[in-house]
Write a protein that holds these residues in place. Structure first.
Motif, PDB file in Angstrom:
ATOM      1  N   GLN A  89     -67.078 -15.539 -26.389  1.00  0.00           N
ATOM      2  CA  GLN A  89     -68.432 -16.065 -26.534  1.00  0.00           C
ATOM      3  C   GLN A  89     -68.648 -16.871 -27.814  1.00  0.00           C
ATOM      4  N   THR A  90     -67.599 -17.071 -28.579  1.00  0.00           N
ATOM      5  CA  THR A  90     -67.723 -17.881 -29.784  1.00  0.00           C
ATOM      6  C   THR A  90     -67.244 -19.300 -29.506  1.00  0.00           C
ATOM      7  N   THR A  91     -67.807 -20.273 -30.212  1.00  0.00           N
ATOM      8  CA  THR A  91     -67.376 -21.664 -30.056  1.00  0.00           C
ATOM      9  C   THR A  91     -66.229 -22.012 -30.999  1.00  0.00           C
ATOM     10  N   SER A  92     -65.812 -21.073 -31.840  1.00  0.00           N
ATOM     11  CA  SER A  92     -64.684 -21.308 -32.742  1.00  0.00           C
ATOM     12  C   SER A  92     -63.377 -21.274 -31.969  1.00  0.00           C
ATOM     13  N   SER A  93     -62.387 -21.986 -32.492  1.00  0.00           N
ATOM     14  CA  SER A  93     -61.042 -21.990 -31.915  1.00  0.00           C
ATOM     15  C   SER A  93     -60.099 -21.469 -32.988  1.00  0.00           C
TER      16      SER A  93
ATOM     17  N   LEU B   8     -61.129 -17.928 -27.884  1.00  0.00           N
ATOM     18  CA  LEU B   8     -60.488 -18.661 -26.802  1.00  0.00           C
ATOM     19  C   LEU B   8     -61.114 -19.998 -26.420  1.00  0.00           C
ATOM     20  N   THR B   9     -62.222 -20.391 -27.013  1.00  0.00           N
ATOM     21  CA  THR B   9     -62.769 -21.707 -26.680  1.00  0.00           C
ATOM     22  C   THR B   9     -61.873 -22.785 -27.278  1.00  0.00           C
ATOM     23  N   PRO B  10     -61.309 -23.677 -26.458  1.00  0.00           N
ATOM     24  CA  PRO B  10     -60.352 -24.663 -26.985  1.00  0.00           C
ATOM     25  C   PRO B  10     -61.029 -25.754 -27.802  1.00  0.00           C
ATOM     26  N   LEU B  11     -60.286 -26.297 -28.753  1.00  0.00           N
ATOM     27  CA  LEU B  11     -60.761 -27.421 -29.556  1.00  0.00           C
ATOM     28  C   LEU B  11     -60.897 -28.684 -28.716  1.00  0.00           C
TER      29      LEU B  11
ATOM     30  N   LEU C   7     -51.189 -28.103 -25.432  1.00  0.00           N
ATOM     31  CA  LEU C   7     -50.857 -26.899 -24.680  1.00  0.00           C
ATOM     32  C   LEU C   7     -52.129 -26.116 -24.369  1.00  0.00           C
ATOM     33  N   PRO C   8     -52.166 -25.375 -23.250  1.00  0.00           N
ATOM     34  CA  PRO C   8     -53.310 -24.486 -23.028  1.00  0.00           C
ATOM     35  C   PRO C   8     -53.545 -23.614 -24.253  1.00  0.00           C
ATOM     36  N   TRP C   9     -54.800 -23.522 -24.662  1.00  0.00           N
ATOM     37  CA  TRP C   9     -55.124 -22.944 -25.959  1.00  0.00           C
ATOM     38  C   TRP C   9     -54.665 -21.497 -26.089  1.00  0.00           C
ATOM     39  N   HIS C  10     -54.819 -20.698 -25.034  1.00  0.00           N
ATOM     40  CA  HIS C  10     -54.423 -19.291 -25.149  1.00  0.00           C
ATOM     41  C   HIS C  10     -52.911 -19.154 -25.323  1.00  0.00           C
TER      42      HIS C  10
END
Length: 579
Positions: free
Chosen positions: A93-97, A112-115, A124-127
């Motif tokens: 739920q955070t907008t940080s990456s 987990l929100t990607p940049l 690459l997929p962020w996770h």
């Protein structure tokens, strides 16, 4: 007898003030009330790792667990064979990456929100990027509980263990080693991305010879690359010269405090045959030899002649024949929208920007649109990214959306519609909104689960252009029909990073990483051109190209900040698409 004399009170006030500040800092660092009680959690629990995640992130959780198990088997020889089970919480739920691994308690958290910025961390997929990087920290901590560090843990617990371990192993190694792993174990990783080398390339091009203490600790007056970049150069050199197991040997001795004083320096000397100053000098010299050297282009000459950090000038856009709109900041001034006259060299300020994760914005017909950060007033692990519109003439700002997660918005030519990326931990979609309300009037279908970045309206407003990332970590510039999501590739899918598209009449400009550099491109119809910037900036990345009446403006990275570049002489050369 007086217990509290005036002199005693005066002498204790500074100490009490420092304790109060420390207490405030500690309290602020805690995430009390992070999630509402209604939040449900699930877990993947194995013998070596536990992933705690909200419903909907099952695929990401399983892939993180699989990557972590594979890394433990495949890369333990380079840091040590010990492994400790860890719990990883997936914050959604955070907008940080971001992400971290820590002691006291022993845990990890992935944001987990990607940049939107494709250049800084790759495609690459962020996770997966987080798993590759952060699990290296798990391996480090698992193998650093030895000798003095182990005694500290047994007597005082994990927080003192973290202090003792960090005193023995410098922060540049922790991060440089993790960046090396993400690079080694994937087709990208920061070690394969030109953007990551901008810092040291800019110093070498400007012939700035900073001493070790400055490179190690940073500066409040000059730009100095961070410890990720420094650490990667030293770690890569060590493995190149002395084999993959060199850092397992060095860290094993350091955390045991062999030699007691300066354990890191003594361990390097013991296992490389070089004293510490010689090792780091050779590592940096090797990096300069392989990545770049002194430059004779105009930006390098300008940076060489500048005594200190000059400031950042980002996202320049022509708003007249002689005026460029951009975001400007330096170490004394927060980011602000400004208009710079290229003839008079005068700059006027429009307004300060609200806090945001990056400085991106879009402009059209007197209106600026951008996304800004906003915290949740109740829940610590929830925050938002809302849309703002600024009138260039008056400087007045309107808040368009609140409690939303919109990124990199663009405004239509008539000023009535906004297109933006709606991004969360488990979804990415392009939304079409009006300037009157926050409810999307159109959600563009995304059946392939692409990650869209930097959408831009085309001249025909039923279409947009955007940089897209697929699940394989490839990128392409795509044309998207808003009504039904029909997509056309403007460039082929490839591992090359693409970003910052800008539509200007029949021309689409963008930046792409090709042949070890971030270069500027222009697409006219089916023909692709590359802007030749070698005379102005050949050493580092060039970004955010804007064109007006055969004049080009862009932002180039230098040793004194991102600097505005303007040219009518830089030639456009026919080019092949990044592939």
């Amino acid at each position: 007898m007086k217990l509290f004399t005036p002199s005693l009170i005066r002498s204790t006030i500074p100490a009490l003030f420092l304790l109060l500040c420390a207490g405030i800092s500690i309290c602020k660092a805690q995430q009390f009330g992070g999630h509402p009680p209604s939040q449900r959690w699930r877990q993947v629990n194995t013998d070596s790792i536990r992933i705690i995640f909200p419903p909907g992130l099952e695929t990401q959780a399983m892939e993180i667990a699989d990557i972590s198990r594979a890394l433990q088997v495949q890369t333990r020889g380079s840091i040590g064979a010990r492994g400790r089970k860890i719990s990883i919480v997936l914050q959604h739920q955070t907008t940080s990456s971001n992400g971290y691994v820590g002691l006291g308690p022993w845990r990890s958290e992935f944001y987990l929100t990607p940049l939107q910025n494709n250049f800084s961390l790759g495609s690459l997929p962020w996770h997966k990027s987080l798993a590759l990087h952060e699990f290296r920290h798990v391996q480090q901590y698992s193998n650093f509980r030895k000798g003095v560090s182990r005694v500290a843990h047994a007597i005082f617990g994990e927080q003192v263990e973290a202090l003792v371990t960090s005193a023995a192993v410098p922060d540049y190694f922790w991060e440089g080693d993790a960046v090396y792993q993400e690079t080694l174990m994937s087709e990208q990783g920061r070690g394969r991305i030109p953007y990551f080398y901008n810092g040291y390339r800019s110093l070498w091009a400007a012939d700035k010879k900073y001493n070790w203490q400055k490179l190690r600790n940073g500066s409040l007056r000059d730009y100095v690359p961070d410890h990720y970049q420094l650490g990667y150069l030293l770690v890569a050199y060590g493995r190149k010269q002395f084999g993959d197991s060199i850092w397992a040997k060095v860290t094993n001795d350091a955390v045991r405090y062999r030699g007691l004083f300066y354990p890191w320096q003594r361990a390097i000397e013991r296992h490389t045959g070089m004293n510490y100053p010689t090792f780091r000098s050779k590592a940096l010299a090797d990096g300069e030899t392989s990545l770049g050297g002194a430059g004779d282009d105009s930006l390098a000459i300008y940076a060489s002649g500048s005594k200190h950090f000059a400031g950042d000038q980002l996202f320049p856009v022509w708003i007249g024949d002689e005026e460029v709109l951009m975001v400007q900041s330096d170490y004394k001034n927060i980011p602000a929208f400004v208009v710079h006259n290229i003839r008079t060299r005068r700059t006027r300020s429009i307004r300060k920007r609200d806090i945001a994760p990056d400085q991106y914005y879009s402009y059209r017909n007197g209106k600026i649109v951008y996304a800004a950060y906003a915290p949740d007033l109740r829940w610590g692990w929830r925050d938002y990214s809302g849309i703002r519109i600024v009138d260039v003439n008056s400087g007045k700002q309107r808040v368009i959306t609140i409690k939303t997660k919109y990124f990199s918005p663009d405004i239509s030519a008539d000023g009535r519609r906004i297109v933006a990326v709606h991004a969360t931990a488990d979804s990415n979609a392009v939304h079409l909104l009006t300037v009157e309300g926050s409810v999307p009037v159109q959600v563009v279908p995304n059946p392939e689960k692409l990650v869209f970045t930097y959408p831009k309206f085309m001249d025909d407003p039923v279409f947009i252009v955007a940089a897209a990332r697929n699940l394989r970590g490839e990128m392409a510039l795509v044309k998207l029909r808003l009504e039904d999501g029909t997509m056309e590739n403007l460039t082929p899918w490839s591992p090359h990073v693409i970003g910052y598209p800008l539509v200007q009449g029949d021309t689409i400009t963008f930046t792409a990483s090709v042949n070890g550099s971030d270069a500027l491109f222009a697409l006219k119809g089916d023909q692709l051109y590359r802007l030749n910037t070698e005379a102005l900036n050949a050493a580092t990345g060039n970004y955010q190209l804007s064109v007006r009446n055969n004049q080009f403006s862009w932002s180039a990275f230098s040793a004194v900040g991102y600097r505005l570049q303007v040219s009518s002489a830089a030639p456009l050369v026919r080019s092949c698409a990044p592939s």
